[in-house]
Design a protein around this motif. Structure first.
Motif, PDB file in Angstrom:
ATOM      1  N   ILE A 184      55.693  -8.262 -32.823  1.00 48.29           N
ATOM      2  CA  ILE A 184      55.610  -9.368 -31.863  1.00 48.29           C
ATOM      3  C   ILE A 184      56.987  -9.947 -31.617  1.00 48.29           C
ATOM      4  O   ILE A 184      57.379 -10.204 -30.475  1.00 48.29           O
ATOM      5  CB  ILE A 184      54.625 -10.448 -32.368  1.00 48.29           C
ATOM      6  CG1 ILE A 184      53.197  -9.906 -32.313  1.00 48.29           C
ATOM      7  CG2 ILE A 184      54.758 -11.734 -31.548  1.00 48.29           C
ATOM      8  CD1 ILE A 184      52.195 -10.764 -33.068  1.00 48.29           C
ATOM      9  N   SER A 185      57.751 -10.136 -32.677  1.00 46.52           N
ATOM     10  CA  SER A 185      59.109 -10.668 -32.545  1.00 46.52           C
ATOM     11  C   SER A 185      59.974  -9.742 -31.695  1.00 46.52           C
ATOM     12  O   SER A 185      60.708 -10.202 -30.805  1.00 46.52           O
ATOM     13  CB  SER A 185      59.730 -10.838 -33.935  1.00 46.52           C
ATOM     14  OG  SER A 185      61.081 -11.206 -33.836  1.00 46.52           O
ATOM     15  N   GLN A 186      59.894  -8.446 -31.950  1.00 47.40           N
ATOM     16  CA  GLN A 186      60.704  -7.488 -31.191  1.00 47.40           C
ATOM     17  C   GLN A 186      60.303  -7.470 -29.722  1.00 47.40           C
ATOM     18  O   GLN A 186      61.164  -7.433 -28.837  1.00 47.40           O
ATOM     19  CB  GLN A 186      60.593  -6.081 -31.792  1.00 47.40           C
ATOM     20  CG  GLN A 186      61.545  -5.089 -31.166  1.00 47.40           C
ATOM     21  CD  GLN A 186      63.002  -5.510 -31.358  1.00 47.40           C
ATOM     22  OE1 GLN A 186      63.432  -5.780 -32.461  1.00 47.40           O
ATOM     23  NE2 GLN A 186      63.752  -5.593 -30.265  1.00 47.40           N
ATOM     24  N   ARG A 187      59.010  -7.505 -29.445  1.00 44.52           N
ATOM     25  CA  ARG A 187      58.553  -7.526 -28.050  1.00 44.52           C
ATOM     26  C   ARG A 187      59.053  -8.769 -27.331  1.00 44.52           C
ATOM     27  O   ARG A 187      59.461  -8.705 -26.165  1.00 44.52           O
ATOM     28  CB  ARG A 187      57.025  -7.489 -27.989  1.00 44.52           C
ATOM     29  CG  ARG A 187      56.441  -6.144 -28.267  1.00 44.52           C
ATOM     30  CD  ARG A 187      54.926  -6.164 -28.032  1.00 44.52           C
ATOM     31  NE  ARG A 187      54.302  -5.165 -28.858  1.00 44.52           N
ATOM     32  CZ  ARG A 187      53.365  -5.382 -29.769  1.00 44.52           C
ATOM     33  NH1 ARG A 187      52.906  -6.597 -29.971  1.00 44.52           N
ATOM     34  NH2 ARG A 187      52.875  -4.405 -30.467  1.00 44.52           N
ATOM     35  N   THR A 188      59.025  -9.899 -27.997  1.00 38.60           N
ATOM     36  CA  THR A 188      59.505 -11.150 -27.404  1.00 38.60           C
ATOM     37  C   THR A 188      60.997 -11.056 -27.110  1.00 38.60           C
ATOM     38  O   THR A 188      61.448 -11.418 -26.013  1.00 38.60           O
ATOM     39  CB  THR A 188      59.207 -12.336 -28.341  1.00 38.60           C
ATOM     40  OG1 THR A 188      57.796 -12.384 -28.575  1.00 38.60           O
ATOM     41  CG2 THR A 188      59.677 -13.649 -27.730  1.00 38.60           C
ATOM     42  N   LYS A 189      61.775 -10.569 -28.064  1.00 39.75           N
ATOM     43  CA  LYS A 189      63.220 -10.412 -27.858  1.00 39.75           C
ATOM     44  C   LYS A 189      63.509  -9.482 -26.688  1.00 39.75           C
ATOM     45  O   LYS A 189      64.378  -9.754 -25.857  1.00 39.75           O
ATOM     46  CB  LYS A 189      63.894  -9.877 -29.127  1.00 39.75           C
ATOM     47  CG  LYS A 189      63.981 -10.891 -30.231  1.00 39.75           C
ATOM     48  CD  LYS A 189      64.569 -10.257 -31.479  1.00 39.75           C
ATOM     49  CE  LYS A 189      64.488 -11.215 -32.657  1.00 39.75           C
ATOM     50  NZ  LYS A 189      64.925 -10.576 -33.898  1.00 39.75           N
ATOM     51  N   ASP A 190      62.786  -8.365 -26.616  1.00 37.44           N
ATOM     52  CA  ASP A 190      62.989  -7.409 -25.526  1.00 37.44           C
ATOM     53  C   ASP A 190      62.654  -8.036 -24.175  1.00 37.44           C
ATOM     54  O   ASP A 190      63.387  -7.875 -23.202  1.00 37.44           O
ATOM     55  CB  ASP A 190      62.126  -6.158 -25.739  1.00 37.44           C
ATOM     56  CG  ASP A 190      62.568  -5.328 -26.943  1.00 37.44           C
ATOM     57  OD1 ASP A 190      63.679  -5.562 -27.481  1.00 37.44           O
ATOM     58  OD2 ASP A 190      61.778  -4.449 -27.355  1.00 37.44           O
ATOM     59  N   ALA A 191      61.542  -8.783 -24.112  1.00 34.53           N
ATOM     60  CA  ALA A 191      61.142  -9.422 -22.855  1.00 34.53           C
ATOM     61  C   ALA A 191      62.158 -10.475 -22.428  1.00 34.53           C
ATOM     62  O   ALA A 191      62.497 -10.574 -21.237  1.00 34.53           O
ATOM     63  CB  ALA A 191      59.756 -10.055 -23.005  1.00 34.53           C
ATOM     64  N   LEU A 192      62.686 -11.245 -23.362  1.00 34.72           N
ATOM     65  CA  LEU A 192      63.691 -12.263 -23.034  1.00 34.72           C
ATOM     66  C   LEU A 192      65.001 -11.617 -22.570  1.00 34.72           C
ATOM     67  O   LEU A 192      65.653 -12.127 -21.655  1.00 34.72           O
ATOM     68  CB  LEU A 192      63.941 -13.181 -24.232  1.00 34.72           C
ATOM     69  CG  LEU A 192      62.781 -14.117 -24.588  1.00 34.72           C
ATOM     70  CD1 LEU A 192      63.087 -14.873 -25.879  1.00 34.72           C
ATOM     71  CD2 LEU A 192      62.475 -15.075 -23.454  1.00 34.72           C
ATOM     72  N   ALA A 193      65.371 -10.502 -23.168  1.00 34.55           N
ATOM     73  CA  ALA A 193      66.583  -9.802 -22.754  1.00 34.55           C
ATOM     74  C   ALA A 193      66.461  -9.317 -21.312  1.00 34.55           C
ATOM     75  O   ALA A 193      67.420  -9.399 -20.525  1.00 34.55           O
ATOM     76  CB  ALA A 193      66.876  -8.627 -23.695  1.00 34.55           C
ATOM     77  N   ILE A 194      65.288  -8.825 -20.937  1.00 39.32           N
ATOM     78  CA  ILE A 194      65.056  -8.370 -19.561  1.00 39.32           C
ATOM     79  C   ILE A 194      65.131  -9.552 -18.606  1.00 39.32           C
ATOM     80  O   ILE A 194      65.745  -9.469 -17.535  1.00 39.32           O
ATOM     81  CB  ILE A 194      63.697  -7.637 -19.454  1.00 39.32           C
ATOM     82  CG1 ILE A 194      63.776  -6.294 -20.195  1.00 39.32           C
ATOM     83  CG2 ILE A 194      63.281  -7.446 -18.006  1.00 39.32           C
ATOM     84  CD1 ILE A 194      62.446  -5.607 -20.398  1.00 39.32           C
ATOM     85  N   LYS A 195      64.537 -10.672 -18.984  1.00 39.27           N
ATOM     86  CA  LYS A 195      64.597 -11.877 -18.137  1.00 39.27           C
ATOM     87  C   LYS A 195      66.057 -12.313 -17.936  1.00 39.27           C
ATOM     88  O   LYS A 195      66.463 -12.628 -16.818  1.00 39.27           O
ATOM     89  CB  LYS A 195      63.799 -13.036 -18.771  1.00 39.27           C
ATOM     90  CG  LYS A 195      62.314 -12.819 -18.776  1.00 39.27           C
ATOM     91  CD  LYS A 195      61.760 -13.213 -17.438  1.00 39.27           C
ATOM     92  CE  LYS A 195      60.250 -13.258 -17.462  1.00 39.27           C
ATOM     93  NZ  LYS A 195      59.698 -13.391 -16.159  1.00 39.27           N
ATOM     94  N   ARG A 196      66.836 -12.337 -19.019  1.00 38.07           N
ATOM     95  CA  ARG A 196      68.257 -12.728 -18.911  1.00 38.07           C
ATOM     96  C   ARG A 196      69.008 -11.766 -17.997  1.00 38.07           C
ATOM     97  O   ARG A 196      69.812 -12.181 -17.177  1.00 38.07           O
ATOM     98  CB  ARG A 196      68.908 -12.767 -20.295  1.00 38.07           C
ATOM     99  CG  ARG A 196      68.694 -14.071 -21.034  1.00 38.07           C
ATOM    100  CD  ARG A 196      69.604 -14.205 -22.251  1.00 38.07           C
ATOM    101  NE  ARG A 196      69.301 -13.235 -23.306  1.00 38.07           N
ATOM    102  CZ  ARG A 196      68.342 -13.363 -24.200  1.00 38.07           C
ATOM    103  NH1 ARG A 196      67.571 -14.428 -24.203  1.00 38.07           N
ATOM    104  NH2 ARG A 196      68.148 -12.440 -25.107  1.00 38.07           N
ATOM    105  N   ALA A 197      68.737 -10.469 -18.151  1.00 38.75           N
ATOM    106  CA  ALA A 197      69.401  -9.463 -17.325  1.00 38.75           C
ATOM    107  C   ALA A 197      69.041  -9.627 -15.850  1.00 38.75           C
ATOM    108  O   ALA A 197      69.852  -9.314 -14.972  1.00 38.75           O
ATOM    109  CB  ALA A 197      69.035  -8.055 -17.807  1.00 38.75           C
TER     110      ALA A 197
END
Length: 175
Positions: free
Chosen positions: A147-160
């Motif tokens: 769950i933590s990794q999925r959240t980090k990945d989703a936030l990175a995409i949003k920032r990008a």
């Protein structure tokens, strides 16, 4: 002079707190799900020669929630020493959260009572049952990490994509 060591665990009565749960009002009204759970637990108690001290059920409640009144009452009975075993027909009747299952098993270990889930061989009165509790804890940790990794990945995409994350600024950055 030697000191006597006192156990912090409560003096406990031998017996079972039977916990039953169905998710929907329809299941509760039909009684079939509760009846099957009751039958499985009763048969196992008879096989082991253990009395059922209390039967508690949460009817029409999700297993994902920890604030179920009958579950809270069951755990309190066990913590007070009114019984020695919390028994469920299936682990998903106790909880649908691996993390919550581990928390309950850890609580039982600390307080000195056992958890028995008939479907998975979880029986913390045996070494194999303790191992199953340990395996459940590994999966709980794995689930949290995913769950933590999925959240980090989703936030990175949003920032990008240029999305501003977090609360909007209330102070002018030029001052």
């Amino acid at each position: 002079a030697s000191r006597q060591r006192r156990s912090s665990k409560t003096e406990r009565k031998v017996g079972v707190v039977s916990y039953l749960r169905v998710s929907t009002d329809e299941q509760s009204q039909s009684g079939a799900g509760l009846g099957a759970q009751r039958y499985a637990i009763k048969a196992e108690c008879e096989r082991r020669g253990l009395p059922v001290v209390a039967e508690l059920s949460d009817e029409g409640h999700s297993g994902a929630k920890a604030d179920r009144l009958a579950l809270i009452e069951a755990l309190d009975l066990l913590d007070r020493g009114e019984a020695s075993v919390l028994m469920v027909a299936k682990l998903d009747r106790l909880t649908r959260s691996v993390a919550q299952a581990y928390e309950i098993m850890d609580r039982s270990r600390r307080a000195g009572w056992a958890v028995v889930a008939l479907d998975l061989g979880v029986d913390t009165t045996t070494p194999a049952g303790e191992m199953m509790a340990g395996v459940a804890s590994v999966f709980a940790q794995f689930e949290r990490r995913l769950i933590s990794q999925r959240t980090k990945d989703a936030l990175a995409i949003k920032r990008a994509d240029g999305v501003q994350l977090g609360r909007p600024r209330t102070v002018d950055p030029s001052t």
